[in-house]
Structure formats: structure tokens, C-alpha cells
Design an enzyme around this catalytic site. Structure first.
Site, PDB file in Angstrom:
ATOM      1  N   THR A  13      17.294  38.772 -93.883  1.00  0.00           N
ATOM      2  CA  THR A  13      17.566  37.825 -92.805  1.00  0.00           C
ATOM      3  C   THR A  13      16.673  36.619 -93.027  1.00  0.00           C
ATOM      4  OG1 THR A  13      18.115  39.644 -91.314  1.00  0.00           O
ATOM      5  CG2 THR A  13      17.668  37.508 -90.312  1.00  0.00           C
ATOM      6  N   LYS A  67      24.393  36.051 -89.109  1.00  0.00           N
ATOM      7  CA  LYS A  67      23.370  37.080 -88.877  1.00  0.00           C
ATOM      8  C   LYS A  67      22.331  36.607 -87.861  1.00  0.00           C
ATOM      9  CE  LYS A  67      20.379  40.468 -89.552  1.00  0.00           C
ATOM     10  NZ  LYS A  67      20.530  41.760 -88.866  1.00  0.00           N
ATOM     11  N   LYS A  83      10.600  35.705 -85.560  1.00  0.00           N
ATOM     12  CA  LYS A  83      10.982  34.912 -86.729  1.00  0.00           C
ATOM     13  C   LYS A  83      12.471  34.583 -86.712  1.00  0.00           C
ATOM     14  CE  LYS A  83      12.277  37.047 -90.178  1.00  0.00           C
ATOM     15  NZ  LYS A  83      13.550  37.501 -90.826  1.00  0.00           N
TER      16      LYS A  83
END
Length: 297
Positions: free
Chosen positions: A94, A170, A239
């Protein structure tokens, strides 16, 4: 097929194991070499460096963040330098949209292939080959990868010929999961303070209005306050929200809820909760409501 797999954390372990069990020749690498031991017992080969994991047809990376992916991809002994022309780098990490664009450009310049294939699912889904793969790349790149995606996941969604689009999808999905965690945490704190049993309340929600896996999984963790061991650490959740906000800024799309979530995660991390599962975000709602961690309701 000869496959390299770099990154043997919570997700990478299960994904690499399923590739080995499917009969592929898998060479694994992790910065902490002891994480390869179980896979070697299954039949994988341990690589001593990144380049040694790049000798095959395909190399997967499943790493924590942009910095980790950059560290193994670029430089004198990185993936771009080691991968043969025509071979493929599949990034399942990711990462930011910007880094995915940079990876695509670097591999094209080197005569290599690149696909983005991040996944939805927690470590238990990775181990059970029940991930959902979000794939993007040119058709001729993705076609030979389809059998590999079938090994690690239950379904593959091809979203674009531009690899970075998979990373955007995503990130948007993880933003939504974080939104669910925050909202369910607030709702549970509300009813718990009135004396309603937390688990019963979540059972009601997930049996009626919200009978979806994300509510069932995270609702259960929130009700039980089960934040360790982390399936996905809060620091990584922060994040991902930050990367979603960066992508939104580039596209000029306001995400006011994501801005709130960034601050909520920052509060949790600043209080020492960065190592906890990101469902621990719900603990902030308990704290703000004056609920003690040992309240039974």
C-alpha cells in the site's frame, strides 16, 4: 513459475506460503532473515539479498510503506538493477500514487514490466488465500499474472491499465475502513455509557443494518477491545490516510473526514498506540466518553 517475494510481514508470509503450496519455485527475502525460516521449511529458497530474489520471471513486493519499497527497488542492488528485461515487478504494498507512477516509469525505462496489485484483507485472509486483489497494468502484463493472483486471493478486480490507479483504489478503501472504525467506536461508546452490552450491540448491528465483513471484523475487535497483536498497525493506518489525502489534494477532491481521521490517528500514535491494531482508534471514543478500559458494558 520462478517467483521472488520480498517482504515477509503479516501479509507477505501468507501470500508467499500460498505461492509455494501451489507448486511455484519461490525465492524469499526479508530484511530480518529469520522470517523466512517457516517458508523455507515449506519449500521456498531464502535469498541473502534483494538481487538474489529477482532472478525469476516475477518478483512480488509486500512492504510497509513508500520508504521500504524505495529501499529495495532503487539503487545499485535494487530490483530495477537486478530484474531481467521482460520480467515483472508486482507491487502489492500500500503505497502512494506518486511512488507507483515512479515505479512504472523506472521499470519501463529498464525494459521491465510493472503491475500494481494491492490487496484487501487481513493476515488471516492472506493465510487462507482469501484476499481481494486490486490489479492495474497493461493487459499483456496482467494476463500471465492472473494464475498467481488466483493463488493468493479469492477474486481479482482489474481496474485500469495505469498501475497507480490500483493504489488509489486501495487507499480509498482503507480510508473507508478507518471511517468505519471511527464511527463504530463512537457508536459503541455512546450505547456502552448507557449500560448496553458492547458485544450485544455489535451483534445487533452486524445482524441487521451492517451485515458486511468490515463491520463484523472491526465491530468484534472494538467490542472486545482486542487491539493486540495488531493485524494492521495504527501507525500504518495513519500512513494510509495521509496518502489518501495526498492523492486527493493532487486531484482537488476535498476529504474532510479523512482530515479528521488523520488527527485521530495522530492522537493515538502520540499516546503510544502506534503499535496497536488500527481498530484501537475506537479507544479514543471510550476515553473521550469517560469510559474506563475495564468497563464491562
Amino acid at each position: 513459475m520462478d517467483i521472488g517475494f520480498i517482504g515477509l510481514g503479516n501479509m507477505g508470509q501468507g501470500m508467499a506460503a500460498n505461492l509455494v503450496k501451489a507448486g511455484h519455485r519461490v525465492t524469499v527475502y526479508n530484511r530480518s532473515p529469520e522470517k523466512a525460516e517457516g517458508l523455507v521449511e515449506l519449500g521456498a529458497t531464502a535469498a541473502s539479498n534483494v538481487a538474489a530474489a529477482c532472478a525469476g520471471d516475477v518478483v512480488f513486493t509486500m512492504l510497509a510503506d513508500d520508504h521500504a519499497v524505495e529501499a529495495v527497488t532503487f539503487g545499485e542492488h535494487g530490483i530495477v538493477a537486478a530484474l531481467a528485461p521482460g520480467a515483472t515487478h508486482v507491487s502489492s504494498s500500500t503505497i502512494s500514487v506518486a511512488l507507483s507512477e515512479r515505479l512504472a516509469a523506472a521499470h519501463t525505462e529498464a525494459g521491465q514490466r510493472y503491475a500494481a496489485a494491492p490487496v484487501f484483507g487481513r493476515p488471516e485472509a492472506a493465510a487462507a488465500a482469501k484476499l481481494f486483489v486490486i490489479a492495474a497494468g497493461e493487459a499483456q502484463v496482467l494476463q500471465p499474472l492472473a494464475p498467481l493472483f488466483d493463488v493468493i486471493g479469492q477474486r481479482t478486480f482489474v481496474v485500469s491499465e495505469q498501475p497507480h490507479t490500483a493504489n488509489l483504489v486501495k487507499l480509498s478503501g482503507n480510508f473507508l475502513i478507518a471511517s468505519v472504525i471511527e464511527s463504530v467506536g463512537e457508536a459503541v461508546a455512546l450505547v456502552a455509557k448507557a449500560g448496553v452490552d458492547r458485544q450485544q450491540y455489535v451483534d445487533i448491528l452486524t445482524s441487521t443494518l451492517f451485515a458486511a465483513p468490515v463491520y463484523q471484523t472491526y465491530g468484534g475487535l472494538i467490542a472486545r477491545r482486542e487491539f493486540e497483536p495488531a493485524g494492521f498497525a495504527a501507525r500504518l493506518g495513519m500512513k494510509d490516510v495521509r496518502l489518501a489525502l495526498a492523492a486527493a489534494e493532487r486531484l482537488e477532491v476535498p476529504l474532510p473526514v479523512a482530515s479528521l481521521l488523520r488527527d485521530r490517528f495522530l492522537t493515538l500514535v502520540a499516546a503510544g498506540g502506534g503499535h496497536l491494531d488500527w481498530s484501537a482508534l475506537s479507544a479514543l471514543a471510550d476515553r473521550d466518553a469517560g469510559l474506563a478500559s475495564d468497563d464491562s458494558a
